[in-house]
Scaffold this motif. Structure first.
Motif, PDB file in Angstrom:
ATOM      1  N   ALA A  22      -4.668 -13.129   1.504  1.00 32.66           N
ATOM      2  CA  ALA A  22      -3.340 -13.092   0.887  1.00 32.66           C
ATOM      3  C   ALA A  22      -2.939 -14.454   0.316  1.00 32.66           C
ATOM      4  O   ALA A  22      -2.253 -14.516  -0.712  1.00 32.66           O
ATOM      5  N   HIS A  23      -3.392 -15.533   0.935  1.00 32.67           N
ATOM      6  CA  HIS A  23      -3.044 -16.876   0.463  1.00 32.67           C
ATOM      7  C   HIS A  23      -3.601 -17.174  -0.933  1.00 32.67           C
ATOM      8  O   HIS A  23      -3.149 -18.095  -1.586  1.00 32.67           O
ATOM      9  N   THR A  24      -4.575 -16.369  -1.395  1.00 33.91           N
ATOM     10  CA  THR A  24      -5.128 -16.538  -2.751  1.00 33.91           C
ATOM     11  C   THR A  24      -4.546 -15.513  -3.725  1.00 33.91           C
ATOM     12  O   THR A  24      -4.908 -15.517  -4.898  1.00 33.91           O
ATOM     13  N   GLY A  25      -3.670 -14.627  -3.216  1.00 32.54           N
ATOM     14  CA  GLY A  25      -3.129 -13.558  -4.056  1.00 32.54           C
ATOM     15  C   GLY A  25      -4.149 -12.491  -4.385  1.00 32.54           C
ATOM     16  O   GLY A  25      -3.978 -11.725  -5.321  1.00 32.54           O
ATOM     17  N   GLU A  26      -5.223 -12.428  -3.601  1.00 33.76           N
ATOM     18  CA  GLU A  26      -6.337 -11.529  -3.916  1.00 33.76           C
ATOM     19  C   GLU A  26      -5.924 -10.064  -3.853  1.00 33.76           C
ATOM     20  O   GLU A  26      -5.305  -9.615  -2.896  1.00 33.76           O
ATOM     21  N   LYS A  27      -6.302  -9.332  -4.889  1.00 32.80           N
ATOM     22  CA  LYS A  27      -6.044  -7.895  -4.999  1.00 32.80           C
ATOM     23  C   LYS A  27      -7.302  -7.197  -5.514  1.00 32.80           C
ATOM     24  O   LYS A  27      -8.017  -7.742  -6.351  1.00 32.80           O
ATOM     25  N   ALA A  28      -7.532  -5.984  -5.026  1.00 37.33           N
ATOM     26  CA  ALA A  28      -8.600  -5.138  -5.559  1.00 37.33           C
ATOM     27  C   ALA A  28      -8.037  -4.434  -6.791  1.00 37.33           C
ATOM     28  O   ALA A  28      -7.030  -3.735  -6.698  1.00 37.33           O
ATOM     29  N   ILE A  29      -8.672  -4.637  -7.953  1.00 41.83           N
ATOM     30  CA  ILE A  29      -8.112  -4.112  -9.200  1.00 41.83           C
ATOM     31  C   ILE A  29      -8.980  -3.056  -9.879  1.00 41.83           C
ATOM     32  O   ILE A  29      -8.523  -2.407 -10.812  1.00 41.83           O
ATOM     33  N   ALA A  30     -10.219  -2.877  -9.419  1.00 43.90           N
ATOM     34  CA  ALA A  30     -11.094  -1.860 -10.020  1.00 43.90           C
ATOM     35  C   ALA A  30     -12.168  -1.464  -9.019  1.00 43.90           C
ATOM     36  O   ALA A  30     -12.417  -2.176  -8.052  1.00 43.90           O
ATOM     37  N   GLY A  31     -12.809  -0.332  -9.281  1.00 44.57           N
ATOM     38  CA  GLY A  31     -13.788   0.196  -8.334  1.00 44.57           C
ATOM     39  C   GLY A  31     -13.053   0.736  -7.128  1.00 44.57           C
ATOM     40  O   GLY A  31     -11.978   1.322  -7.240  1.00 44.57           O
ATOM     41  N   ARG A  32     -13.598   0.517  -5.951  1.00 46.99           N
ATOM     42  CA  ARG A  32     -12.929   0.916  -4.703  1.00 46.99           C
ATOM     43  C   ARG A  32     -11.779  -0.065  -4.484  1.00 46.99           C
ATOM     44  O   ARG A  32     -12.022  -1.256  -4.336  1.00 46.99           O
ATOM     45  N   THR A  33     -10.550   0.437  -4.464  1.00 49.65           N
ATOM     46  CA  THR A  33      -9.393  -0.454  -4.333  1.00 49.65           C
ATOM     47  C   THR A  33      -8.648  -0.302  -3.010  1.00 49.65           C
ATOM     48  O   THR A  33      -7.673  -1.021  -2.779  1.00 49.65           O
ATOM     49  N   SER A  34      -9.088   0.597  -2.145  1.00 50.28           N
ATOM     50  CA  SER A  34      -8.516   0.711  -0.805  1.00 50.28           C
ATOM     51  C   SER A  34      -9.479   1.483   0.076  1.00 50.28           C
ATOM     52  O   SER A  34     -10.413   2.133  -0.405  1.00 50.28           O
ATOM     53  N   GLY A  35      -9.267   1.388   1.376  1.00 52.09           N
ATOM     54  CA  GLY A  35     -10.102   2.110   2.329  1.00 52.09           C
ATOM     55  C   GLY A  35     -11.442   1.436   2.563  1.00 52.09           C
ATOM     56  O   GLY A  35     -11.622   0.251   2.272  1.00 52.09           O
ATOM     57  N   LEU A  36     -12.391   2.200   3.096  1.00 53.69           N
ATOM     58  CA  LEU A  36     -13.693   1.677   3.494  1.00 53.69           C
ATOM     59  C   LEU A  36     -14.700   1.753   2.352  1.00 53.69           C
ATOM     60  O   LEU A  36     -15.000   2.836   1.848  1.00 53.69           O
ATOM     61  N   ILE A  37     -15.243   0.623   1.963  1.00 56.71           N
ATOM     62  CA  ILE A  37     -16.245   0.591   0.901  1.00 56.71           C
ATOM     63  C   ILE A  37     -17.583   1.070   1.463  1.00 56.71           C
ATOM     64  O   ILE A  37     -17.905   0.825   2.627  1.00 56.71           O
TER      65      ILE A  37
END
Length: 157
Positions: A32-47
């Motif tokens: 969170a300190h880097t503002g990291e977000k999943a924006i494409a592909g698998r974006t939540s849950g278990l990869i």
């Protein structure tokens, strides 16, 4: 190529540690300190094996995108994510899980990377990048440990 190796003992079952470690939502919380977000592909849950995720985060004051893919997977003992596209020339992150007993797991990370720009990249590795990546992984592992242990306590109540 720089290589980072870390070991973390977690008071949780091996399957729990394996799943928490590959959970996209927990990954975002750990960075969170880097503002990291999943924006494409698998974006939540278990990869899972063969899936990709594209991350957007701010490192060194610059917004960057990085796509990684799960290239090896042996639940609950091992998985690998490798960079497909991003700022590094390459990286491979190996995640190992060894059962100590029913409620304790040793999680090991092996992170191998190659910076772009040959000589300048090697200099950056030596001056600051290896330490920066080590700190990032240590923070991430503390979040994984805390979450897996919290889930274990919740499951036992």
């Amino acid at each position: 190529m720089p290589k980072i190796e870390l070991s973390t003992t977690i008071n949780a079952a091996i399957q729990c540690c394996f799943d928490v470690s590959r959970d996209i939502d927990i990954h975002m919380a750990s960075t969170a300190h880097t503002g990291e977000k999943a924006i494409a592909g698998r974006t939540s849950g278990l990869i899972e094996l063969g899936e990709t995720v594209t991350w957007r985060a701010k490192h060194f004051g610059i917004w960057q995108n990085l796509t990684s893919k799960i290239t090896e997977f042996n639940s609950p003992y091992f998985f690998v994510d490798e960079m497909v596209e991003g700022a590094f020339k390459s990286f491979r992150h190996e995640h190992y899980f060894d059962k100590i007993d029913d409620n304790q797991t040793l999680m090991k990370d092996v992170f191998i990377f190659k910076s772009p720009l040959s000589v300048f990249g090697n200099l950056a590795d030596w001056l600051f990048l290896k330490q920066y990546m080590t700190n990032l992984l240590v923070k991430r592992n503390l979040v994984i440990k805390k979450e897996a242990e919290a889930q274990t306590i919740a499951d036992s109540q």
